[in-house]
Design a protein around this motif. Structure first.
Motif, short mmCIF file in Angstrom:
data_model
loop_
_atom_site.label_atom_id
_atom_site.label_comp_id
_atom_site.label_asym_id
_atom_site.label_seq_id
_atom_site.Cartn_x
_atom_site.Cartn_y
_atom_site.Cartn_z
N UNK A 146 0.84 -1.19 0.00
CA UNK A 146 0.00 0.00 0.00
C UNK A 146 0.88 1.24 0.00
N UNK A 147 0.52 2.19 -0.87
CA UNK A 147 1.13 3.53 -0.84
C UNK A 147 0.00 4.51 -0.53
N UNK A 148 0.10 5.18 0.61
CA UNK A 148 -0.96 6.07 1.06
C UNK A 148 -0.47 7.51 0.98
N UNK A 177 1.81 -5.62 6.77
CA UNK A 177 2.49 -5.75 5.49
C UNK A 177 3.17 -4.47 5.07
N UNK A 178 3.82 -4.47 3.90
CA UNK A 178 4.55 -3.29 3.44
C UNK A 178 3.61 -2.11 3.16
N UNK A 179 3.83 -1.02 3.85
CA UNK A 179 3.00 0.17 3.69
C UNK A 179 3.90 1.40 3.70
N UNK A 180 3.65 2.30 2.76
CA UNK A 180 4.42 3.55 2.65
C UNK A 180 3.43 4.70 2.76
N UNK A 239 3.81 18.11 9.17
CA UNK A 239 2.90 17.62 8.15
C UNK A 239 3.33 16.20 7.78
N UNK A 240 2.55 15.21 8.22
CA UNK A 240 2.95 13.82 7.98
C UNK A 240 2.59 13.36 6.57
N UNK A 241 1.65 14.04 5.92
CA UNK A 241 1.32 13.77 4.51
C UNK A 241 1.40 15.11 3.78
N UNK A 242 2.61 15.57 3.48
CA UNK A 242 2.75 16.91 2.90
C UNK A 242 2.42 16.92 1.41
N UNK A 243 2.11 18.09 0.91
CA UNK A 243 1.92 18.27 -0.53
C UNK A 243 3.22 17.94 -1.26
N UNK A 244 3.12 17.11 -2.30
CA UNK A 244 4.31 16.75 -3.08
C UNK A 244 4.16 17.12 -4.56
N UNK A 245 3.10 17.86 -4.91
CA UNK A 245 2.85 18.17 -6.32
C UNK A 245 3.07 19.64 -6.66
#
Length: 260
Positions: A58-60, A79-82, A235-241
């Motif tokens: 999973x990539x969240x 399981x593997x999660x990013x 920010x644990x889920x920062x803007x990357x775009x």
């Protein structure tokens, strides 16, 4: 082995780009899908709905009002999660995340406070009240004197200075000068731009990323007019775009992780 990889929380342009880079079957859900963990296996809705498929990775990347349940399920699955679901759980409540971060950062500042919903404070100097779990400059107010909190809020001194964001992407660290027409600064302002990296803030961000066990993190700081530095939030889920160089590094990071 051909794995099934699930992307959660990405918008369509980023989904299409990642699908061209990731080998194997890819399920993609811009919003939270249905899911279950059963006998140590993770099952997630197919894109077309209906049946669920077993997922290997999973990539969240997103923030949703009720995403904590998914993080619990991902942690129990194991399981593997990013990124790491435990790290996301530690950061999901913004106030609790701030308290944890302040215990680790070199730049905690001073004079923080808290007022529960319905409580009243009377502050003699200008403060910033913050409530809720959203970022992007929402749910904040500058206050002074008597103030009644509609929602449970943290309080911090208003620090005059330059607002910056330090983004960690694996081994890379970049710094952004935040901008805006008023006191609320953001990466989304058209004049926000990359800037020279402050080595102290880079190291502080690395240490906080290590503490939360997150491979991608963005910390917002104030560099005061007197040169002092203050951590504002994580920010644990920062803007990357917003910036192409950040998106490219992020896409490379998750693509390499899928092949690990």
């Amino acid at each position: 082995m051909n794995e099934t990889i699930c992307l959660i929380g990405f918008d369509e342009p980023e989904i299409s780009k990642l699908k061209t880079r990731i080998s194997g079957r890819v399920l993609a859900h811009p919003s939270l899908p249905g899911f279950r963990v059963e006998n140590g296996l993770l099952f997630i809705d197919n894109e077309s709905g209906g049946w669920q498929s077993r997922v290997d990775r999973v990539i969240f990347h997103g923030i949703f009002e009720d995403d904590a349940e998914l993080f619990v399920a991902l942690a129990l699955w194991g399981g593997p999660c990013f990124p790491d679901p435990l790290g996301m759980l530690d950061c999901r409540d913004k106030h609790a995340c701030l308290v944890r971060a302040l215990s680790q950062t070199r730049f905690p500042g001073f004079g923080r406070g808290y007022v529960p919903a319905g409580g009243v404070v009377n502050v003699s100097t200008e403060q910033v009240a913050k409530w809720g779990n959203w970022h992007c400059g929402e749910n904040k107010a500058r206050i002074q004197g008597e103030w009644c909190a509609e929602f449970s809020s943290t309080l911090e001194p208003f620090y005059p200075g330059e607002a910056v964001r330090v983004v960690l992407l694996g081994e890379d660290v970049l710094q952004i000068r935040l901008a805006g027409d008023d006191w609320l600064k953001s990466i989304h302002d058209s004049t926000a731009d990359l800037m020279d990296m402050d080595s102290e803030l880079a190291e502080d961000t690395r240490q906080l990323a290590l503490y939360f066990n997150l491979p991608v993190i963005a910390n917002d700081y104030i560099i005061g007019d007197d040169g002092a530095k203050y951590l504002l939030e994580v920010n644990h889920i920062p803007n990357v775009t917003r910036f192409p160089v950040i998106w490219e590094r992020y896409a490379e990071l998750v693509t390499d992780w899928c092949c690990a």
